[in-house]
Design a protein around this motif. Structure first.
Motif, PDB file in Angstrom:
ATOM      1  N   ARG A 102     -19.155  71.208  62.510  1.00 57.87           N
ATOM      2  CA  ARG A 102     -19.309  71.841  61.192  1.00 57.87           C
ATOM      3  C   ARG A 102     -20.739  72.335  60.951  1.00 57.87           C
ATOM      4  N   LYS A 119     -18.130  77.413  60.525  1.00 58.69           N
ATOM      5  CA  LYS A 119     -17.702  77.282  59.124  1.00 58.69           C
ATOM      6  C   LYS A 119     -16.182  77.173  58.965  1.00 58.69           C
ATOM      7  N   ASP A 120     -15.412  77.920  59.744  1.00 62.42           N
ATOM      8  CA  ASP A 120     -13.960  77.924  59.593  1.00 62.42           C
ATOM      9  C   ASP A 120     -13.379  76.575  60.020  1.00 62.42           C
ATOM     10  N   PRO A 121     -12.636  75.899  59.131  1.00 59.93           N
ATOM     11  CA  PRO A 121     -12.102  74.572  59.440  1.00 59.93           C
ATOM     12  C   PRO A 121     -11.184  74.531  60.670  1.00 59.93           C
ATOM     13  N   ASP A 172      -3.762  70.404  56.054  1.00 61.89           N
ATOM     14  CA  ASP A 172      -4.949  70.431  55.194  1.00 61.89           C
ATOM     15  C   ASP A 172      -5.986  71.414  55.730  1.00 61.89           C
ATOM     16  N   LEU A 173      -6.179  71.429  57.033  1.00 59.26           N
ATOM     17  CA  LEU A 173      -7.137  72.363  57.633  1.00 59.26           C
ATOM     18  C   LEU A 173      -6.671  73.811  57.463  1.00 59.26           C
ATOM     19  N   ARG A 206      -4.795  74.913  55.092  1.00 65.73           N
ATOM     20  CA  ARG A 206      -4.972  75.219  53.672  1.00 65.73           C
ATOM     21  C   ARG A 206      -6.439  75.563  53.379  1.00 65.73           C
ATOM     22  N   GLN A 207      -7.353  74.787  53.953  1.00 64.11           N
ATOM     23  CA  GLN A 207      -8.778  75.068  53.757  1.00 64.11           C
ATOM     24  C   GLN A 207      -9.158  76.435  54.338  1.00 64.11           C
ATOM     25  N   ALA A 208      -8.558  76.774  55.468  1.00 60.96           N
ATOM     26  CA  ALA A 208      -8.895  78.029  56.146  1.00 60.96           C
ATOM     27  C   ALA A 208      -8.261  79.246  55.481  1.00 60.96           C
ATOM     28  N   GLY A 261      -6.204  79.125  52.343  1.00 65.02           N
ATOM     29  CA  GLY A 261      -5.697  78.927  50.993  1.00 65.02           C
ATOM     30  C   GLY A 261      -4.323  78.270  51.000  1.00 65.02           C
ATOM     31  N   ARG A 262      -3.672  78.287  49.848  1.00 67.44           N
ATOM     32  CA  ARG A 262      -2.386  77.588  49.723  1.00 67.44           C
ATOM     33  C   ARG A 262      -1.332  78.110  50.684  1.00 67.44           C
ATOM     34  N   ARG A 308      -3.325  85.255  54.523  1.00 67.37           N
ATOM     35  CA  ARG A 308      -4.289  85.548  53.461  1.00 67.37           C
ATOM     36  C   ARG A 308      -3.866  86.793  52.711  1.00 67.37           C
TER      37      ARG A 308
END
Length: 193
Positions: free
Chosen positions: A80, A84-86, A139-140, A142-144, A146-147, A191
Motif C-alpha cells: 500500500r 493505491k488500487d486495493p 470488500d477489496l 468494493r473499495q476498488a 464502489g458498490r 464503474r
C-alpha cells in the motif's frame, strides 16, 4: 481451564509441525508418528491435546487460516505504500505468496481434495475459509470499484483460485498477473461511465 505455558508450547509445536508436514506432503501421507517425532513430543502429549487426527487436522487448518491472513495483511500493508488500487495491492501480495520457496498451493483446496467428505470437520472449515476469503475479495472489489464492484467479486474470486492452482501445478507465478489484469478489467467495467 487455562493452559500452562508448557502445555501451550507443546500444543503449538504439534500444530506448527503438523501444519508444515501436511502442507509439504499431504494430510493423508503424514502419520501421527512422524508428527510426534518431528515435533519432539510424547505420543500421550499429542493425544492429550488432540484425541484424533481429525481434531489435529481442524486445529492445523485454523492455524493455517491465521497464518495466511497475517501474511496477506503484512504484505498488503507493505504494498500500500506504493500502490493505491486495493485490487492491485492484493494481487501484489498474492504474487509474493506464490513466489515463496515453500509454496504448494492453497492448503484449503488441498485439504478439501484430500479429505473429500463434505461432512469432515476439516472439509467444512476449508469451505468456510473460502467463504471468508471471498468476503475479503468482495470488500477489496468494493473499495476498488464502489458498490457495483461487489457484483464482480465472485468472478474475481474464481480468477484468484485459478491463478493459485495454475501457479502450483504449472510452476507459473505469472498466472497472478493474468488474473490481476482480468480482475481489473472486470472492476473497471462496473464503474459508472
Amino acid at each position: 481451564m487455562k493452559r500452562s505455558g508448557a502445555e501451550s508450547d507443546v500444543r503449538r509445536r504439534i500444530v506448527e509441525t503438523a501444519d508444515r508436514l501436511f502442507y509439504e506432503a499431504g494430510i493423508r501421507a503424514v502419520g501421527i508418528d512422524r508428527i510426534i517425532a518431528e515435533a519432539g513430543v510424547a505420543k500421550m502429549s499429542l493425544y492429550k491435546h488432540f484425541p484424533s487426527k481429525d481434531d489435529l487436522i481442524l486445529a492445523v487448518l485454523e492455524h493455517r487460516e491465521q497464518t495466511v491472513l497475517s501474511f496477506f495483511e503484512e504484505r498488503m500493508s507493505q504494498h500500500r505504500r506504493r500502490i493505491k488500487d486495493p485490487l492491485r495491492v492484493f494481487f501484489a501480495a498474492l504474487r509474493d505468496w506464490v513466489e515463496t520457496p515453500s509454496f504448494r498451493g492453497c492448503a484449503f483446496i488441498n485439504a478439501s481434495v484430500e479429505l473429500a467428505d463434505p461432512e469432515h470437520p476439516g472439509f467444512a472449515f476449508a469451505r468456510g475459509h473460502k467463504e471468508r476469503f471471498g468476503r475479503l475479495l468482495r470488500d477489496l472489489a468494493r473499495q476498488a470499484a464502489g458498490r457495483r464492484g461487489a457484483a464482480v467479486a465472485p468472478a474475481i474470486h474464481l480468477l484468484v483460485e485459478g491463478a493459485i492452482v495454475t501457479a502450483v501445478m504449472q510452476g507459473r507465478p505469472d498466472a497472478v498477473e493474468v488474473a490481476r489484469d482480468a480482475a481489473l478489467k472486470l472492476a473497471k467495467s462496473t464503474r459508472p461511465a
